[in-house]
Design an enzyme around this catalytic site. Structure first.
Site, PDB file in Angstrom:
ATOM      1  N   ASN A   9       0.848  -1.190   0.000  1.00 21.15           N
ATOM      2  CA  ASN A   9       0.000   0.000   0.000  1.00 21.15           C
ATOM      3  C   ASN A   9       0.882   1.239   0.000  1.00 21.15           C
ATOM      4  OD1 ASN A   9      -1.781   2.085   0.444  1.00 21.15           O
ATOM      5  ND2 ASN A   9      -2.857   1.100   2.124  1.00 21.15           N
ATOM      6  N   GLY A  10       1.144   1.753  -1.185  1.00 20.23           N
ATOM      7  CA  GLY A  10       1.968   2.945  -1.322  1.00 20.23           C
ATOM      8  C   GLY A  10       1.185   4.236  -1.171  1.00 20.23           C
ATOM      9  N   ASP A  11      -0.056   4.141  -0.706  1.00 16.26           N
ATOM     10  CA  ASP A  11      -0.905   5.324  -0.587  1.00 16.26           C
ATOM     11  C   ASP A  11      -1.388   5.548   0.842  1.00 16.26           C
ATOM     12  OD1 ASP A  11      -2.206   7.551  -1.852  1.00 16.26           O
ATOM     13  OD2 ASP A  11      -4.104   6.474  -1.688  1.00 16.26           O
ATOM     14  N   ALA A  12      -0.726   4.974   1.830  1.00 15.40           N
ATOM     15  CA  ALA A  12      -1.132   5.128   3.228  1.00 15.40           C
ATOM     16  C   ALA A  12      -0.527   6.408   3.791  1.00 15.40           C
ATOM     17  CB  ALA A  12      -0.721   3.914   4.041  1.00 15.40           C
TER      18      ALA A  12
END
Length: 127
Positions: A9-12
């Site tokens: 999850n590179g969007d946390a």
């Protein structure tokens, strides 16, 4: 954070974290939301964290020791226990993924990306 690393999850961002303030005065982490594996979607396959963890955004630099060092920096009474918890959570995540993944509407490519992470990431290899 362990789940975020393992799922890719590179969007946390910070906006994905919340605190709950009880009338008693206690403060707890709010429920998780917006957990998604961004690495499985083109063109968003940047394989890095949105936030620094142990001075790095690289998923590949995260190990249970990362969590121990975090505990030391924040003055957690037993920082080594955070490394142990991280390693235990890796195993729980692996078990949960194995049980649920066959029934998820994912392409073979998406499943293979996540399976590869659960096999190859330094955090996952410590178990």
């Amino acid at each position: 954070m362990v789940a975020i690393v393992l799922m890719g999850n590179g969007d946390a961002h910070l906006k994905n974290w919340s605190l709950r303030y009880a009338r008693s005065g206690s403060i707890t982490l709010g429920p998780a939301y917006d957990f998604v594996s961004t690495i499985v979607y083109q063109p968003f396959r940047a394989d890095t964290l949105a936030l620094n963890l142990d001075r790095s955004k690289e998923f590949t630099s995260v190990t249970p020791a990362t969590f121990r060092r975090f505990g030391e920096r924040i003055g957690y009474p037993q920082p080594e226990s955070l490394a142990t918890l991280a390693a235990e959570f890796v195993e729980k995540m692996r078990e949960t993924w194995s049980a649920l993944s066959p029934d998820l509407p994912l392409s073979a490519e998406m499943s293979n990306l996540i399976n590869g992470r659960l096999r190859d990431l330094p955090l996952a290899r410590t178990v």
